[in-house]
Design a protein around this motif. Sequence first.
Motif, short mmCIF file in Angstrom:
data_model
loop_
_atom_site.label_atom_id
_atom_site.label_comp_id
_atom_site.label_asym_id
_atom_site.label_seq_id
_atom_site.Cartn_x
_atom_site.Cartn_y
_atom_site.Cartn_z
N THR A 169 0.81 -1.22 0.00
CA THR A 169 0.00 0.00 0.00
C THR A 169 0.84 1.27 0.00
N SER A 170 2.08 1.16 0.42
CA SER A 170 2.97 2.32 0.36
C SER A 170 4.42 1.86 0.47
N ILE A 171 5.29 2.63 -0.18
CA ILE A 171 6.73 2.41 -0.11
C ILE A 171 7.37 3.70 0.40
N THR A 172 8.11 3.58 1.47
CA THR A 172 8.88 4.72 2.00
C THR A 172 10.26 4.21 2.39
N ALA A 173 11.13 5.13 2.72
CA ALA A 173 12.50 4.74 3.07
C ALA A 173 12.48 3.72 4.20
N GLY A 174 13.06 2.56 3.91
CA GLY A 174 13.21 1.55 4.94
C GLY A 174 12.02 0.65 5.17
N GLY A 205 1.09 -6.62 7.17
CA GLY A 205 2.24 -6.27 7.99
C GLY A 205 3.22 -5.42 7.21
N THR A 206 4.29 -5.04 7.86
CA THR A 206 5.32 -4.19 7.26
C THR A 206 6.63 -4.95 7.15
N VAL A 207 7.25 -4.85 5.97
CA VAL A 207 8.60 -5.39 5.80
C VAL A 207 9.57 -4.22 5.93
N ARG A 208 10.46 -4.30 6.89
CA ARG A 208 11.47 -3.27 7.09
C ARG A 208 12.78 -3.74 6.48
N ALA A 209 13.37 -2.90 5.66
CA ALA A 209 14.62 -3.26 4.98
C ALA A 209 15.34 -1.98 4.59
N PRO A 210 16.67 -1.98 4.67
CA PRO A 210 17.41 -0.77 4.25
C PRO A 210 17.31 -0.49 2.77
N ILE A 211 17.01 -1.53 1.97
CA ILE A 211 16.82 -1.37 0.52
C ILE A 211 15.43 -1.84 0.17
N VAL A 212 14.65 -0.97 -0.50
CA VAL A 212 13.32 -1.34 -0.98
C VAL A 212 13.29 -1.08 -2.48
N VAL A 213 12.99 -2.10 -3.26
CA VAL A 213 12.99 -2.03 -4.71
C VAL A 213 11.56 -1.95 -5.23
N ARG A 214 11.27 -0.92 -6.03
CA ARG A 214 9.96 -0.82 -6.68
C ARG A 214 10.06 -1.43 -8.07
N THR A 259 18.05 7.30 0.60
CA THR A 259 16.82 6.68 1.10
C THR A 259 16.83 5.16 1.03
N GLY A 260 17.69 4.59 0.18
CA GLY A 260 17.68 3.15 -0.03
C GLY A 260 16.56 2.69 -0.93
N LEU A 261 15.86 3.63 -1.58
CA LEU A 261 14.77 3.26 -2.49
C LEU A 261 15.33 3.03 -3.89
N ALA A 262 15.02 1.88 -4.45
CA ALA A 262 15.49 1.52 -5.78
C ALA A 262 14.29 1.33 -6.70
N TRP A 263 14.54 1.41 -7.99
CA TRP A 263 13.46 1.27 -8.96
C TRP A 263 13.99 0.77 -10.29
#
Length: 448
Positions: free
Chosen positions: A205-210, A217-226, A358-362
């Motif tokens: 439902t949403s992607i933010t830093a980490g 539930g929420t998956v917490r990770a230093p890298i999140v890939v869209r 941010t660790g956000l990848a795409w």
Amino acid sequence: MSFWMSVLPPVPPRAPLPGDADADVAIVGAGYTGLWTAYYLAKADPSLRIVVLEAETAGFGASGRNGGWCSALFPRSVPALARSHGLPAARALNAAMESTVDEVGRVAALEGIDCDYAKGGTVVLARSAVQLERARHEVAEAQGLGIDLRLLSAAEASERVGATDVLGGTYTPHCAAIQPAKLVRGLASAVERLGVRLHEQTPVTSITAGRADTPHGTVRAPIVVRATEGFTPRLPGLRRAIAPVYSLMIATEPLPASFWASAGLAQRETFSDHRHLIIYGQRTADDRLAFGGRGAPYHFGSAVAPSFDASPRVFAELRRVLGELFPALGSVEVGHTWGGPLGIARDWMASVGLDPVTGLAWAGGYVGDGVGTSNLAGRTLADLIRKQDSALVGLPWVGHRSPRWEPEPLRWLGVNTSLRVMIGADASESRTGRPSRRAALMARVLGG
């Protein structure tokens, strides 16, 4: 459901995310981009905790619905890339795309994925004098840039693709026909064997830093890939990042040897022609014609819905064009119809990247050329995430940021106007025998 998925044995969905979780890398989307990224990360570093989250099932989107062209095509042409980034960078990206076709075949063989891979190349037919002139110009431009593209005579083109009114064409060896659903399903199994956690029925439902938030539930990770391609506008703040445009397909039932004796495609070449409104086809491993094209409208507000996967008008037009190309089909009926959204960035430039802050990848914006490009994206993301100073991370699409699409109703007007221009351009050229000026102007606007 696409034809490709319909012929595979049904499998139950994988379990959704059971609750909050921690990972080293969270990947949103279990299509080609997400699965290739997971695959190369897990192969390079088995210790990484990788979680893939998928709203439906692996390959539900374009990865299980496309035309099955594993090609070296990139949305932005090599000449356009040379103008914007210089010739060496353009050549490097093209070479990487060409090698990607073989890389997909290599991994499929290594992992025992029987995806009907056949590297027969691509024939783009010229079926009018205007199209033949476009083909000649394209080949001259490509050869001047050192690109592997050959002009075919009428006899050479007809020998490969026995369509009507063939005056010539172009040929590149850098494409393999595949069964796309077999590939994506095989990749999903391969990443699980490597220890990747794949949760289906888990919409993000949403992607933010980490973090990647889901109803479970929420998956917490230093890298999140869209890796969400045409479904990207469903995420908060990304409605104008990608325009989801629909491409639709049809497939015949298996055709007899007598048909193929004249139709050709003996090496399972993928095929198209030099009209402006894109069409694409292949001979499947079980001797069907699978054929698709544009023509469906863009839907207001970047909407994506199951009802948009079908358009009787477009399906009928695809069948008409297929019969025009291959009259020997006669009254053969279409056995399967389907469609789905692909993703288009505002500047028609696919991109891949990782924000180190941010660790956000795409990765995405493939404009329908994602079967091969997604593999290159997965390898590139694996290097970026692991901080590898490889040749891949220096390619000109890495770190590119496309501008946002215009707000509505301008977005709806612009995308659908471009569609109408291309349809009108083909009709005008057929009627007058002269190149369409409107289409040439639109190509410049779109970065061709």
